[in-house]
Structure formats: structure tokens, C-alpha cells
Design a protein around this motif. Sequence first.
Motif, PDB file in Angstrom:
ATOM      1  N   GLN A 239       0.783  -1.220  -0.137  1.00  0.00           N
ATOM      2  CA  GLN A 239      -0.197  -0.167   0.147  1.00  0.00           C
ATOM      3  C   GLN A 239       0.924   1.154   0.069  1.00  0.00           C
ATOM      4  O   GLN A 239       0.517   2.336  -0.652  1.00  0.00           O
TER       5      GLN A 239
ATOM      6  N   TYR B 264       1.293   2.357  -3.390  1.00  0.00           N
ATOM      7  CA  TYR B 264      -0.039   2.918  -4.121  1.00  0.00           C
ATOM      8  C   TYR B 264      -0.131   4.445  -3.405  1.00  0.00           C
ATOM      9  O   TYR B 264      -0.861   5.151  -4.361  1.00  0.00           O
ATOM     10  N   ASP B 265       0.079   4.530  -2.098  1.00  0.00           N
ATOM     11  CA  ASP B 265      -0.120   5.744  -1.430  1.00  0.00           C
ATOM     12  C   ASP B 265       0.685   6.718  -2.174  1.00  0.00           C
ATOM     13  O   ASP B 265       0.187   7.989  -2.450  1.00  0.00           O
TER      14      ASP B 265
ATOM     15  N   ASN C 259      -0.770   7.468  -5.617  1.00  0.00           N
ATOM     16  CA  ASN C 259      -2.101   8.135  -5.417  1.00  0.00           C
ATOM     17  C   ASN C 259      -1.796   9.778  -5.188  1.00  0.00           C
ATOM     18  O   ASN C 259      -2.644  10.605  -5.618  1.00  0.00           O
TER      19      ASN C 259
ATOM     20  N   ALA D 183      -8.321   6.655  -6.163  1.00  0.00           N
ATOM     21  CA  ALA D 183      -7.285   6.018  -5.649  1.00  0.00           C
ATOM     22  C   ALA D 183      -7.120   4.474  -5.882  1.00  0.00           C
ATOM     23  O   ALA D 183      -8.122   3.729  -5.898  1.00  0.00           O
ATOM     24  N   GLN D 184      -6.034   3.894  -5.967  1.00  0.00           N
ATOM     25  CA  GLN D 184      -5.592   2.775  -6.228  1.00  0.00           C
ATOM     26  C   GLN D 184      -5.244   1.892  -4.944  1.00  0.00           C
ATOM     27  O   GLN D 184      -4.475   2.717  -4.025  1.00  0.00           O
ATOM     28  N   THR D 185      -5.543   0.616  -4.604  1.00  0.00           N
ATOM     29  CA  THR D 185      -5.062   0.169  -3.492  1.00  0.00           C
ATOM     30  C   THR D 185      -4.700  -1.290  -3.904  1.00  0.00           C
ATOM     31  O   THR D 185      -4.747  -1.661  -5.268  1.00  0.00           O
ATOM     32  N   ARG D 186      -3.902  -2.121  -3.118  1.00  0.00           N
ATOM     33  CA  ARG D 186      -3.194  -3.129  -3.352  1.00  0.00           C
ATOM     34  C   ARG D 186      -4.335  -4.160  -3.758  1.00  0.00           C
ATOM     35  O   ARG D 186      -4.093  -5.054  -4.592  1.00  0.00           O
ATOM     36  N   GLU D 187      -5.492  -4.069  -3.117  1.00  0.00           N
ATOM     37  CA  GLU D 187      -6.472  -5.159  -3.529  1.00  0.00           C
ATOM     38  C   GLU D 187      -7.057  -4.884  -5.084  1.00  0.00           C
ATOM     39  O   GLU D 187      -7.766  -5.899  -5.420  1.00  0.00           O
ATOM     40  N   ASP D 188      -6.944  -3.776  -5.211  1.00  0.00           N
ATOM     41  CA  ASP D 188      -7.365  -3.366  -6.666  1.00  0.00           C
ATOM     42  C   ASP D 188      -6.645  -4.137  -7.803  1.00  0.00           C
ATOM     43  O   ASP D 188      -6.899  -3.805  -8.905  1.00  0.00           O
TER      44      ASP D 188
END
Length: 116
Positions: free
Chosen positions: A18, A21-22, A25, A33-38
Motif C-alpha cells: 500500500q 500506491y499511497d 495516489n 485511488a488505487q489500493t493493493r486489493e485493486d
Amino acid sequence: MITHPTLNRSVLLIVPKQPFYDWSNALTPDLAAQTREDTDEHNSYLLEDELFLNDPKQELRKYWKPIFLNELFGQWTDESVYPKLSWKMFTEWFDFYRSSIVTDLTNEPLYLQEYE
């Protein structure tokens, strides 16, 4: 039994955490926002054959910076906004999974694609 050729390389799969991605973002606050799960698509890197037989983290230390730069470049091409890179940050921003055996299950020839 059918045998398939193996390549004289090891594979390293890089999975951003994350914090990666932070950072990304923050550069594009107007986008979702992108997340690891996406994300279910990750980059793999071919390295020396049997590289990870002894101490995987130590053996990876000589490759972490070009991998880190490539991952950042995949999100943002302006290097002036890249964070100050360190091994510690690399391990905080990425999980990595290794394999010392790469088996080719296709009959297609291998080729190199050059980028300019």
C-alpha cells in the motif's frame, strides 16, 4: 511424460504494498485511488539462474534499485518526484516472491523485444 525446457533464469515477482500506491495516489489526487486489493497484475523479473539458493534478501540487494525505479516509472515517468530510494523503503513498499525454476510450457520460440 512430456518434459518441457527450463530457462537458465530465476524469476522474481514484485507485488507492491500500500505505501507504493499511497505515493502514486498522491501524484494524481483527481483520479480514483488505487489500493493493493485493486491490482492483480504484477511485474516479474528474470534474474540469474539459481540466484536465490542461499540468502534471497542478500542476493536481491544488487537488483533492488533498478527494480524500484522500473516500478515507479510504471506509475509516473517524471523522476523528479521519485522518493529518495533505499533498501529499507524497497522492503516496505514491495513484497517479492522468487522461483529458481522457470519452465516454458509453450512451443513458441523465445524472442527479445527491444525498447528505445
